[in-house]
Design a protein around this motif. Structure first.
Motif, PDB file in Angstrom:
ATOM      1  N   UNK A  84      -5.777  12.097  -5.981  1.00  0.00           N
ATOM      2  CA  UNK A  84      -6.222  12.996  -7.240  1.00  0.00           C
ATOM      3  C   UNK A  84      -5.155  13.040  -8.060  1.00  0.00           C
ATOM      4  N   UNK A  85      -3.919  13.033  -7.810  1.00  0.00           N
ATOM      5  CA  UNK A  85      -2.735  12.990  -9.032  1.00  0.00           C
ATOM      6  C   UNK A  85      -3.055  11.586  -9.527  1.00  0.00           C
ATOM      7  N   UNK A  86      -3.149  10.420  -8.961  1.00  0.00           N
ATOM      8  CA  UNK A  86      -3.283   9.308  -9.665  1.00  0.00           C
ATOM      9  C   UNK A  86      -4.553   9.235 -10.662  1.00  0.00           C
ATOM     10  N   UNK A  87      -5.567   9.987 -10.263  1.00  0.00           N
ATOM     11  CA  UNK A  87      -6.866   9.971 -11.233  1.00  0.00           C
ATOM     12  C   UNK A  87      -6.443  10.899 -12.305  1.00  0.00           C
ATOM     13  N   UNK A  88      -5.779  12.033 -12.120  1.00  0.00           N
ATOM     14  CA  UNK A  88      -5.325  12.660 -13.178  1.00  0.00           C
ATOM     15  C   UNK A  88      -4.381  11.968 -14.242  1.00  0.00           C
ATOM     16  N   UNK A  89      -3.456  11.245 -13.614  1.00  0.00           N
ATOM     17  CA  UNK A  89      -2.653  10.324 -14.457  1.00  0.00           C
ATOM     18  C   UNK A  89      -3.388   9.506 -15.173  1.00  0.00           C
ATOM     19  N   UNK A  90      -4.150   8.578 -14.309  1.00  0.00           N
ATOM     20  CA  UNK A  90      -4.985   7.366 -14.987  1.00  0.00           C
ATOM     21  C   UNK A  90      -6.033   8.116 -16.194  1.00  0.00           C
ATOM     22  N   UNK A  91      -6.700   9.229 -15.897  1.00  0.00           N
ATOM     23  CA  UNK A  91      -7.620   9.894 -16.969  1.00  0.00           C
ATOM     24  C   UNK A  91      -6.793  10.191 -18.098  1.00  0.00           C
ATOM     25  N   UNK A  92      -5.661  10.862 -17.983  1.00  0.00           N
ATOM     26  CA  UNK A  92      -4.749  11.122 -19.059  1.00  0.00           C
ATOM     27  C   UNK A  92      -4.155   9.955 -19.884  1.00  0.00           C
ATOM     28  N   UNK A  93      -3.861   8.981 -19.309  1.00  0.00           N
ATOM     29  CA  UNK A  93      -3.524   7.811 -19.933  1.00  0.00           C
ATOM     30  C   UNK A  93      -4.419   7.175 -20.662  1.00  0.00           C
ATOM     31  N   UNK A  94      -5.690   7.127 -20.177  1.00  0.00           N
ATOM     32  CA  UNK A  94      -7.106   6.459 -20.777  1.00  0.00           C
ATOM     33  C   UNK A  94      -7.112   7.630 -22.007  1.00  0.00           C
ATOM     34  N   UNK A  95      -7.261   8.676 -21.992  1.00  0.00           N
ATOM     35  CA  UNK A  95      -7.468   9.713 -23.082  1.00  0.00           C
ATOM     36  C   UNK A  95      -6.418   9.272 -24.278  1.00  0.00           C
ATOM     37  N   UNK A  96      -5.056   9.299 -23.817  1.00  0.00           N
ATOM     38  CA  UNK A  96      -4.223   9.117 -24.762  1.00  0.00           C
ATOM     39  C   UNK A  96      -4.024   7.867 -25.617  1.00  0.00           C
ATOM     40  N   UNK A  97      -4.182   6.824 -24.803  1.00  0.00           N
ATOM     41  CA  UNK A  97      -4.126   5.386 -25.051  1.00  0.00           C
ATOM     42  C   UNK A  97      -5.416   5.234 -26.055  1.00  0.00           C
ATOM     43  N   UNK A  98      -6.694   5.319 -25.443  1.00  0.00           N
ATOM     44  CA  UNK A  98      -7.800   4.904 -26.241  1.00  0.00           C
ATOM     45  C   UNK A  98      -7.827   5.851 -27.499  1.00  0.00           C
ATOM     46  N   UNK A  99      -7.506   6.931 -27.581  1.00  0.00           N
ATOM     47  CA  UNK A  99      -7.400   7.894 -28.894  1.00  0.00           C
ATOM     48  C   UNK A  99      -6.540   7.557 -29.810  1.00  0.00           C
ATOM     49  N   UNK A 100      -5.307   7.091 -29.302  1.00  0.00           N
ATOM     50  CA  UNK A 100      -4.185   6.553 -30.042  1.00  0.00           C
ATOM     51  C   UNK A 100      -4.865   5.205 -30.741  1.00  0.00           C
ATOM     52  N   UNK A 101      -5.390   4.565 -30.250  1.00  0.00           N
ATOM     53  CA  UNK A 101      -5.972   3.226 -30.862  1.00  0.00           C
ATOM     54  C   UNK A 101      -6.991   3.287 -31.544  1.00  0.00           C
ATOM     55  N   UNK A 102      -8.109   4.100 -31.144  1.00  0.00           N
ATOM     56  CA  UNK A 102      -9.389   4.112 -31.821  1.00  0.00           C
ATOM     57  C   UNK A 102      -9.415   5.162 -33.200  1.00  0.00           C
ATOM     58  N   UNK A 103      -8.802   6.373 -32.604  1.00  0.00           N
ATOM     59  CA  UNK A 103      -9.006   7.457 -33.644  1.00  0.00           C
ATOM     60  C   UNK A 103      -7.698   7.574 -34.426  1.00  0.00           C
ATOM     61  N   UNK A 104      -6.345   7.535 -33.618  1.00  0.00           N
ATOM     62  CA  UNK A 104      -5.321   7.555 -34.430  1.00  0.00           C
ATOM     63  C   UNK A 104      -4.882   6.382 -35.426  1.00  0.00           C
ATOM     64  N   UNK A 105      -5.115   5.267 -34.865  1.00  0.00           N
ATOM     65  CA  UNK A 105      -4.955   3.957 -35.586  1.00  0.00           C
ATOM     66  C   UNK A 105      -5.921   3.438 -36.576  1.00  0.00           C
ATOM     67  N   UNK A 106      -7.177   2.778 -35.591  1.00  0.00           N
ATOM     68  CA  UNK A 106      -8.207   2.306 -36.217  1.00  0.00           C
ATOM     69  C   UNK A 106      -8.882   3.270 -37.243  1.00  0.00           C
ATOM     70  N   UNK A 107      -9.381   4.304 -36.793  1.00  0.00           N
ATOM     71  CA  UNK A 107     -10.049   5.156 -37.610  1.00  0.00           C
ATOM     72  C   UNK A 107      -9.376   5.492 -39.006  1.00  0.00           C
ATOM     73  N   UNK A 108      -8.076   5.956 -38.571  1.00  0.00           N
ATOM     74  CA  UNK A 108      -7.066   6.263 -39.921  1.00  0.00           C
ATOM     75  C   UNK A 108      -6.863   5.072 -40.925  1.00  0.00           C
TER      76      UNK A 108
END
Length: 498
Positions: free
Chosen positions: A132-156
Motif C-alpha cells: 500500500x505504501x509503494x502504491x501511494x508513492x507510485x501514484x504520487x510519482x505518476x501524478x507529479x511526473x505526468x503533470x509536470x510534463x504534460x501541463x507544467x511544461x507541454x501545455x505552458x
C-alpha cells in the motif's frame, strides 16, 4: 502573542525575545545548553535520514509497485531538470487559486475518482502494508511526473506561443492532451495490454487530459492537478493491490467490444462536458481581458448553454450506473485471471544464486558392464540458454529469448532447471531430469529440450530453492516482486506458500 517580564527592568516583552528594547538587557547565551540542543537535533536528523530510507528501500526492493515507483521517480527528476533548463520554474510557485479552492474547480475529476474508489475498496483482501505504501508513492510519482510534463511544461509551451485568445487556449489544451493520451500507447508493450484496450485508454486519457488541462488553466496550481491525477490512479490501481498476478484480456466478442466502446464514450463525454463548463466563454474572456464585460444577451445565452451542459453531465452519470454489462455473454472468458493452490510448510532455509553458468556432474556404474560412467553437462547463458554435453561437446539451445535468470538445482536423484522468461507474460520454464536416465548420446540433450513445462507467474524478483528439515529435497523457489513465495513440489505442482 505570549509575553514575559524582562529580568532586568520588568517590562513585558515577547517570550522568544533575547533582547529587551526598554533597558537593553540581553539574555546570556549558554553554549553548553546550545551544544546539547544541537547534538540532540543532529542525532534526530541522523536517525530519520538513515532509518526511513532503509525502510523504504526494503519496501521498494521486495514489494509490488516498488520498481515502478523508482522508474517513475527517475523520470520525474528528468522532467524537472528539463523544466528548469527551459525556464519553466515559475510553474511551481505561480498559483491563481490556492489548493483547496482549486479542488472545487476540479470537483468533476474528483467525482469520477470517488465513483471508482468504492469498487476498488470492495475487491481488497489481505495485503502487506508495504504494498500500500509503494502504491501511494507510485501514484504520487505518476501524478507529479505526468503533470509536470504534460501541463507544467507541454501545455505552458503551447500557451506561451498560442494562448492569445480563447480559441488558441482551447486548441493548446487539446493538443497537449493528445500528447498526454499518446503516452499511453506504450502500455501495449510495457503492460502487456491488448491493442483494443490500449486504443480506448488513449482516447479516455486524451479526454481526461483535456479536463486536467482546463483545471490547470483556471487555477495555475500544478500541485492540484498532480494530486487529482495521482488520486485517480490510486483509486483505479487499489483494486489490484491484493492481486498476485494481474488479469489479462483475450479477444473481445462483438458484444463485449460494443459495451467497452459505449462505456468509454460515456467517460469521454463526462470529461469533455466538464471541460466545456470550465472553459465557458465569459470565464475565458475575463481571464484573457481584465476589461471584458458581458452584455445581457451573451449572459442569458451562456447561462442557458451552461445549464444544458450540467443537465447533460447528470444524464451521463445516471447512464453510467445502469447495469448494461451485467449479462454480457463470454465476459468470464474475456478476462483471464490466475489463481494458485496454496501450501503451508514449516521453517525453511532459502538459497539464491545469480547463475551465468552451472556444470552438472554425475558419476555412476553401468549395471551391465560394471564400468564407471561419468556425465557432465554445462548449462550456460549467452544471449540464449544453452546446454552442452562436456564429454561429447554436443550442445542445444533453448528458444527462450527474454531471459531474466535461470537456476539449476541438484537433488539426490534428479537435477532441475528453472528459466524465467518475461516476454509477453512472466513465465517459469521448468525441467526435471532423473539422473538414472542420463546418457552421453544425443537423445539425452533432445529429451532435456523437449521436457520443459511452463507456469504462468507474476513478476519475479528472485529464483532459488528452499530446504526444510523433514526432507533433503531442494524445492524450486520463486519470489515475486510483491513478496509472494512459490515452490514446485516433488510432483511438479506449483504452490503459493502461506
Amino acid at each position: 502573542m505570549f509575553l514575559k517580564k524582562c529580568k532586568n527592568c520588568g517590562i513585558k516583552i515577547p517570550r522568544k525575545a533575547n533582547f529587551c528594547p526598554g533597558c537593553g538587557h540581553q539574555k546570556k547565551k549558554n553554549i553548553a545548553f546550545f551544544f546539547l540542543k544541537m547534538l540532540i537535533l543532529f542525532l534526530f536528523v541522523q536517525v530519520i535520514t538513515t532509518s526511513i530510507p532503509a525502510i523504504l528501500t526494503g519496501s521498494i526492493l521486495h514489494y509490488k509497485y516498488g520498481i515502478n515507483f523508482v522508474i517513475e521517480a527517475i523520470w520525474g527528476m528528468t522532467i524537472l531538470i528539463v523544466m528548469l533548463l527551459s525556464g519553466n520554474s515559475y510553474v511551481f510557485t505561480q498559483k491563481r487559486e490556492k489548493f483547496f479552492q482549486s479542488l472545487k474547480l476540479g470537483a468533476a475529476f474528483l467525482g469520477m475518482t470517488f465513483l471508482i474508489l468504492p469498487g476498488s475498496i470492495s475487491s481488497l483482501q489481505g495485503t502487506s502494508i508495504w504494498v500500500c505504501i509503494n502504491l501511494i508513492l507510485y501514484c504520487a510519482a505518476i501524478g507529479i511526473t505526468e503533470e509536470f510534463l504534460c501541463r507544467g511544461w507541454v501545455q505552458n509551451e503551447f500557451l506561451e506561443r498560442f494562448g492569445k485568445n480563447r480559441k488558441q487556449v482551447i486548441l493548446s489544451i487539446v493538443l497537449s492532451s493528445f500528447i498526454f493520451g499518446g503516452m499511453h500507447i506504450s502500455n501495449i508493450w510495457n503492460a502487456n495490454q491488448g491493442v483494443f484496450e490500449t486504443f480506448l485508454q488513449v482516447i479516455q486519457a486524451t479526454a481526461s487530459g483535456a479536463l486536467l488541462g482546463s483545471i490547470y488553466y483556471r487555477t495555475k496550481n500544478i500541485w492540484t492537478v498532480a494530486f487529482l491525477h495521482g488520486f485517480y490512479d490510486f483509486a483505479i490501481m487499489l483494486g489490484d493491490v491484493s492481486v498476485i498476478k494481474s488479469c489479462t484480456t483475450g479477444e473481445p466478442t462483438p458484444s463485449i467490444a460494443m459495451y467497452h466502446i459505449f462505456t468509454s464514450l460515456l467517460v469521454i463525454a463526462f470529461y469533455v462536458i466538464s471541460s466545456m463548463i470550465l472553459l465557458r466563454k465569459s470565464t475565458m474572456n475575463k481571464m484573457l481581458d481584465a476589461n471584458y464585460e458581458q452584455n445581457v444577451e451573451e449572459y442569458l445565452a451562456e447561462s442557458k448553454f451552461t445549464k444544458n451542459l450540467k443537465m447533460a453531465l447528470i444524464i451521463v452519470v445516471i447512464i453510467f450506473f445502469l447495469p448494461f454489462g451485467s449479462n454480457l455473454e463470454g465476459y468470464e472468458d474475456y478476462y483471464i485471471c490466475y489463481s494458485y493452490d496454496e501450501l503451508e510448510i514449516g521453517d525453511f532455509d532459502e538459497h539464491y544464486f545469480n547463475r551465468l553458468t552451472y556444470t552438472i556432474t554425475y558419476d555412476t556404474t553401468d549395471i551391465i558392464t560394471d564400468l564407471p560412467l561419468h556425465y557432465e553437462f554445462e548449462v550456460f547463458y549467452d544471449d540464449k540458454i544453452g546446454i552442452q554435453n562436456k564429454i561429447t561437446k554436443e550442445v542445444i539451445y533453448l528458444n527462450y529469448e527474454n531471459i531474466y535468470g535461470f537456476e539449476v538445482i541438484d537433488n539426490e536423484d534428479t537435477f532441475i532447471i528453472l528459466i524465467y522468461d518475461y516476454d509477453d507474460d512472466s513465465i517459469i520454464y521448468y525441467m526435471k531430469m532423473y539422473k538414472e536416465l542420463l546418457s552421453n548420446d544425443w537423445q539425452t540433450l533432445q529429451a532435456m529440450k523437449t521436457s520443459f513445462q511452463s507456469y504462468s507467474m507474476p513478476n519475479l524478483g528472485k529464483l532459488g530453492y528452499l530446504t526444510v528439515e523433514e526432507t533433503n529435497y531442494k524445492y524450486p523457489l520463486m519470489i515475486s516482486s510483491m513478496g509472494d513465495y512459490f515452490i514446485i513440489d516433488e510432483e511438479d505442482d506449483l504452490y503459493l506458500l502461506r
